[in-house]
Design a protein around this motif. Structure first.
Motif, PDB file in Angstrom:
ATOM      1  N   GLU A  35       5.373 -20.921  86.148  1.00 32.22           N
ATOM      2  CA  GLU A  35       6.627 -21.612  86.475  1.00 32.22           C
ATOM      3  C   GLU A  35       6.923 -22.741  85.485  1.00 32.22           C
ATOM      4  O   GLU A  35       8.089 -23.050  85.211  1.00 32.22           O
ATOM      5  CB  GLU A  35       6.602 -22.157  87.919  1.00 32.22           C
ATOM      6  N   CYS A  76      20.495 -12.846  89.621  1.00 33.75           N
ATOM      7  CA  CYS A  76      19.363 -12.880  88.691  1.00 33.75           C
ATOM      8  C   CYS A  76      18.600 -11.565  88.805  1.00 33.75           C
ATOM      9  O   CYS A  76      18.547 -10.961  89.874  1.00 33.75           O
ATOM     10  CB  CYS A  76      18.414 -14.035  89.011  1.00 33.75           C
ATOM     11  N   ILE A  77      17.980 -11.179  87.715  1.00 33.00           N
ATOM     12  CA  ILE A  77      17.248  -9.900  87.725  1.00 33.00           C
ATOM     13  C   ILE A  77      15.981 -10.049  86.893  1.00 33.00           C
ATOM     14  O   ILE A  77      15.954 -10.833  85.940  1.00 33.00           O
ATOM     15  CB  ILE A  77      18.162  -8.773  87.178  1.00 33.00           C
ATOM     16  N   ARG A  78      14.953  -9.281  87.260  1.00 30.29           N
ATOM     17  CA  ARG A  78      13.729  -9.269  86.451  1.00 30.29           C
ATOM     18  C   ARG A  78      13.582  -7.869  85.853  1.00 30.29           C
ATOM     19  O   ARG A  78      13.801  -6.872  86.545  1.00 30.29           O
ATOM     20  CB  ARG A  78      12.523  -9.604  87.336  1.00 30.29           C
ATOM     21  N   SER A 122       2.390 -10.057  88.204  1.00 29.32           N
ATOM     22  CA  SER A 122       1.819  -9.679  89.503  1.00 29.32           C
ATOM     23  C   SER A 122       0.312  -9.531  89.413  1.00 29.32           C
ATOM     24  O   SER A 122      -0.393  -9.749  90.391  1.00 29.32           O
ATOM     25  CB  SER A 122       2.448  -8.382  89.996  1.00 29.32           C
ATOM     26  N   GLN A 150       1.768 -13.075  90.965  1.00 25.05           N
ATOM     27  CA  GLN A 150       3.125 -13.538  91.252  1.00 25.05           C
ATOM     28  C   GLN A 150       4.143 -12.454  90.911  1.00 25.05           C
ATOM     29  O   GLN A 150       4.142 -11.920  89.801  1.00 25.05           O
ATOM     30  CB  GLN A 150       3.447 -14.801  90.424  1.00 25.05           C
ATOM     31  N   ALA A 151       4.960 -12.125  91.887  1.00 28.49           N
ATOM     32  CA  ALA A 151       6.077 -11.205  91.643  1.00 28.49           C
ATOM     33  C   ALA A 151       7.373 -11.943  91.989  1.00 28.49           C
ATOM     34  O   ALA A 151       7.366 -13.160  92.148  1.00 28.49           O
ATOM     35  CB  ALA A 151       5.912  -9.953  92.483  1.00 28.49           C
ATOM     36  N   ASN A 152       8.474 -11.189  92.102  1.00 23.67           N
ATOM     37  CA  ASN A 152       9.775 -11.755  92.480  1.00 23.67           C
ATOM     38  C   ASN A 152      10.177 -12.921  91.569  1.00 23.67           C
ATOM     39  O   ASN A 152      10.620 -13.984  92.020  1.00 23.67           O
ATOM     40  CB  ASN A 152       9.727 -12.217  93.949  1.00 23.67           C
ATOM     41  N   LEU A 153      10.007 -12.704  90.276  1.00 20.86           N
ATOM     42  CA  LEU A 153      10.177 -13.809  89.323  1.00 20.86           C
ATOM     43  C   LEU A 153      11.622 -14.281  89.169  1.00 20.86           C
ATOM     44  O   LEU A 153      11.858 -15.420  88.747  1.00 20.86           O
ATOM     45  CB  LEU A 153       9.649 -13.412  87.942  1.00 20.86           C
ATOM     46  N   ALA A 154      12.574 -13.419  89.499  1.00 25.01           N
ATOM     47  CA  ALA A 154      13.976 -13.832  89.343  1.00 25.01           C
ATOM     48  C   ALA A 154      14.261 -15.078  90.184  1.00 25.01           C
ATOM     49  O   ALA A 154      15.120 -15.901  89.833  1.00 25.01           O
ATOM     50  CB  ALA A 154      14.906 -12.695  89.741  1.00 25.01           C
ATOM     51  N   ALA A 155      13.509 -15.220  91.263  1.00 29.96           N
ATOM     52  CA  ALA A 155      13.729 -16.372  92.147  1.00 29.96           C
ATOM     53  C   ALA A 155      13.215 -17.688  91.552  1.00 29.96           C
ATOM     54  O   ALA A 155      13.313 -18.752  92.180  1.00 29.96           O
ATOM     55  CB  ALA A 155      13.084 -16.117  93.506  1.00 29.96           C
TER      56      ALA A 155
END
Lengths: 444, 404
Positions: free
Chosen positions: B27, B82-84, B58, B63-68
């Motif tokens: 992050e 947003c998109i990954r 991941s 860690q996943a859902n990185l667009a957030a």
């Protein structure tokens, strides 16, 4: 009996100690390697880890597991081939975990000496106490019908004396690992006139398989490593006494340590090395060597004064340095102990005066770590020592005096038939003590 | 494209790096790159969409859902689309392609693209397991412990066999030397502090198959890196909204993408056929040939990959890539300077960030922002090319850029 058959049942005495645990790991790794060879698939390999307390043994297993993981990580290319037939082991991590399990499955932690009564090979790594070693080896020898072979890790006690006292009839040999055994490349190997040849063959193969190197030594108390190291300490003490005429004791100790570490580009100064090994261990080695050294007095008042004040150095189980001749903070020397005044004196209070007296390090100086990594090491050392020789500063001159003594000790070791040749002394200092150069060199 | 930013490529070689000491997390890298792009384009309010390019956090970082993470960069990005994206080492290139397509589709005028990877969370021996996911999982069991070095070692062996080992190894060593020398000019490069004297001799170290792979040594390989790169992709309208002048932007004039079957071995181990196709597509869309290019950022994950890429891009005929490199044409003073901040070997290879880093480097070069690593951009050759490769020549993104 073949090499691999001999390895089927082995005991390490003193397995939970610093040396014993390393020897245990290396032997377990070699037995695991043998177990994987197709011709050995019907053999069972058992390694007894014998020590006095269950508590120490439980810590030992954690240490071995960690070492096994490290070993497997380093040797992953070969291990993927070893486990190729195991369809369930795909990732490196699967293979590394399995290897650690396989290695640990060979080891039996035990506290009863009877376990050693079935072994073919006994590695002895208990403390440097001659009577204890004799008692253990003779008891096992009397109760073990296999006529076991004994490999002692002593770094000081003559092997022929142990052979005679324990009644082993030539079934003993010195196999001295350097500390820590799992990391250090060098072993000193000592045969007596009575050592049976088959022991030598076994040891040669064992060391080759461990990918280590060895130096042969005559069977003289202290052998090459301690034969050199103890005399190095005695010379350092003599230099301390000379410096004491103009400086305080703690200043003199500080300066000699600095000369040996910085001016001579060693991994650590002589007194820091004593702390690393343990002041009590050094005293014990000297006491073992003393009766055999007829022309010289292997005894250090400086060491004795520390022991009398129960200042022993050595290391904590996690590898941190205990206070000894020096006090340490985060691995750095911060104070020097004065046995007469029974307290430590902060280095910051007197180091400036000492450093000023010794003078600057000559041009071309590099840290020990840096010079060892330098592809032009020999050339750079030559230039540095030439500048050291030309310097008129007291530090440089004392360092030159030390270098000359360095060579003299090596010469005496060969002359007095402790070492077979100069190259062997150099090899011990280079690979066992990790000096950047041997005592017999072209620099002086 | 405008407003590029690279974090430091962190890993062995950087004096700040210590494997046992705490380091910035995923992050932190995302935030640093994102904030610095936003600060150049008038803030998050100007952004319509965001794309995050990450290969495999991941597993490296759980860690996943990185667009957030975009709203974490700036609260004003909250609720924005947003998109990954992911395509192994071509992830960054796919991030750029995604942003470019949003602009072309007119669903956005300003797209923030951030590429990131933090790989020093595990030892390299376990990282090899993770990176192997860029290949077909059924090949892992029979693959090398160091999976991708093993793949390209096999390619190098085939290349040696066909075109000769001696000259090829020399060219590999020269490539390494150029990469480090370029990295020494770029303060964010992983090899910025590399002070080794005889690089070429070092790079000629014989491979050790017992400890590594048959035909490559460690200098032939890009290192394990942590880092992020960010850039904004904008329409003409977006450029105005951000208040940025055209001279501070570069134009995307060609995009070539190509994919090869993950379950198949290469048709010819000495050629990068997918790279060849992607580059052709990009140049064709741009309507230019090689002579118009001022610089190239190529995917030198391994030195042998660089030689093959030089051939695949058409700068040299098959088997003559080594000569092209040894003649000095790819050096910063050469006919066509490659990888002017060190490329993957010199600057570093934080996988998800690499494609974006290539775009940032080209943006810096074409807009005269490259500092010490600046090369001359001839007026007659205002174009640049990037090639970002995922896996063993499987996922390819090639982009042609033009100085505005």
């Amino acid at each position: 009996m073949k090499y691999e058959a001999k390895l089927e049942n082995v005991t390490v005495l003193g397995a939970a100690g610093k040396m014993g645990s390393g020897i245990l790991f290396l032997t377990a790794a070699e037995m695991t390697r043998q177990k994987f060879l197709p011709e050995n698939k019907n053999r069972d390999f058992t390694l007894y880890a014998l020590d006095t307390s269950n508590r120490a043994l439980s810590g030992l297993i954690s240490y071995i597991r960690e070492q096994a993981w490290r070993f497997a990580e380093k040797n992953i290319v070969a291990l993927r081939k070893t486990y190729h037939d195991r369809a369930d082991l795909i990732d490196n991590e699967h293979i590394i975990r399995q290897y650690a399990q396989d290695l640990l499955s060979i080891i039996r932690p035990v506290t009863r000496m009877e376990s050693a009564f079935d072994s073919n090979i006994i590695f002895e790594a208990v403390s440097e106490n001659p009577d204890l070693k004799v008692q253990l080896m003779s008891t096992i020898n009397k109760n073990n019908p296999n006529k076991p072979w004994f490999f002692t890790n002593t770094s000081a006690i003559p092997i022929s004396w142990l052979d005679e006292q324990a009644g082993l009839n030539g079934r003993i040999m010195g196999v001295h690992f350097y500390n820590p055994p799992a990391v250090q490349k060098l072993l000193e190997v000592v045969k007596t006139e009575n050592t049976r040849p088959e022991l030598s063959y076994f040891v040669a193969e064992y060391i080759k398989n461990l990918k280590k190197i060895y130096v042969p030594s005559y069977d003289v108390a202290g052998f090459i490593g301690n034969g050199y190291f103890m005399r190095d300490i005695l010379f350092a003490e003599r230099m301390v006494n000379e410096l004491k005429e103009n400086f305080s004791y703690v200043q003199a100790v500080y300066m000699v340590n600095k000369i040996t570490q910085d001016f001579l580009i060693r991994p650590m100064g002589i007194f820091q090395l004593v702390d690393y090994v343990g002041i009590d261990v050094v005293q014990f080695i000297m006491s073992v060597m003393k009766p055999y050294a007829i022309k010289e007095n292997i005894h250090s008042t400086l060491i004795e004064n520390h022991i009398n004040n129960i200042v022993k150095g050595g290391q904590y189980p996690d590898g941190r340095q205990k206070d000894g001749i020096f006090k340490y903070e985060k691995g750095q020397i911060t104070a020097v102990y004065d046995p007469d005044k029974k307290r430590y004196f902060n280095v910051s209070e007197f180091s400036n005066e000492c450093d000023e007296y010794l003078g600057e390090l000559p041009e071309g100086w590099q840290t020990w770590r840096k010079i060892n990594r330098d592809s032009e090491k020999d050339e750079k050392l030559k230039k540095y020592f030439e500048n050291l020789r030309l310097s008129k500063k007291p530090g440089a001159q004392l360092a030159m005096e030390y270098l000359r003594k360095f060579r003299e000790i090596a010469s005496e070791l060969v002359k007095n038939k402790v070492a077979f040749k100069f190259d062997d002394v150099n090899a011990v200092l280079l690979h066992g003590f990790h000096h950047a150069y041997g005592p017999v060199n072209d620099y002086i | 494209m405008i407003a590029g930013y690279n974090t430091i490529s962190m890993g062995t070689g950087r004096s700040e790096f210590h494997p046992k000491k705490p380091r910035p997390g995923l992050e932190d890298y995302i935030k640093e790159a994102g904030e610095n792009v936003l600060s150049q384009i008038g803030g998050a309010k100007n952004v319509d969409e965001c794309v995050i390019a990450n290969f495999i956090a991941s597993r490296y970082n759980k860690q996943a859902n990185l667009a957030a993470f975009f709203p974490y960069i700036d609260p004003n990005l909250t609720y924005k689309p947003c998109i990954r994206v992911e395509g192994a080492c071509a992830t960054g290139g796919l991030g750029l392609a995604t942003g470019i397509k949003s602009i072309l589709a007119e669903t956005a005028d300003v797209v923030l693209v951030v590429g990131v990877e933090v790989q020093n969370s595990v030892k390299a021996v376990y990282g090899a397991d993770i990176l192997a996911a860029a290949g077909w999982y059924k090949e892992r069991k029979d693959g090398h412990a160091h999976f991708f070095p093993g793949k390209f070692s096999d390619r190098a062996g085939a290349y040696f066999e066909k075109y000769g080992r001696g000259k090829t190894r020399k060219a590999m060593a020269r490539w390494y030397t150029n990469a480090i020398e370029n990295a020494r000019l770029c303060p964010t490069a992983q090899e910025f502090e590399n002070s080794q004297k005889n690089l070429e001799q070092l790079a000629l170290t014989e491979p050790n198959p017992n400890m590594f792979v048959d035909h490559l040594n460690v200098y032939d390989c890009s290192k394990v890196s942590d880092g992020a790169s960010g850039i904004a992709i904008v329409s003409e309208e977006g450029l105005k909204r951000c208040g940025i002048s055209k001279k501070d932007a570069i134009e995307v004039v060609g995009l070539g993408q190509a994919e090869y079957d993950l379950t198949k071995a290469p048709d010819d181990p000495v050629r990068l056929t997918t790279t060849d196709l992607a580059v052709k597509k990009a140049l064709e869309m741009a309507g230019i040939n090689h002579q118009k290019l001022a610089t190239v950022e190529c995917h030198d994950c391994f030195t042998i990959a660089a030689i093959m890429a030089v051939e695949a891009m058409g700068f040299a005929k098959p088997g003559e890539g080594s000569d092209f490199i040894l003649e000095g044409h790819t050096s910063r003073e050469g006919k066509i300077p490659f990888n002017t901040t060190g490329g993957l070997i010199g600057w570093g290879h934080p996988t998800g960030a690499t494609g974006v880093h290539q775009a940032v480097t080209i943006w810096e070069q074409l807009t005269q922002r490259a500092g010490q690593s600046q090369i001359k951009i001839p007026t007659a050759r205002p174009y640049a090319l990037s090639v970002n490769m995922g896996g063993d020549d499987k996922t390819l993104v090639s982009i042609v850029y033009k100085k505005c």
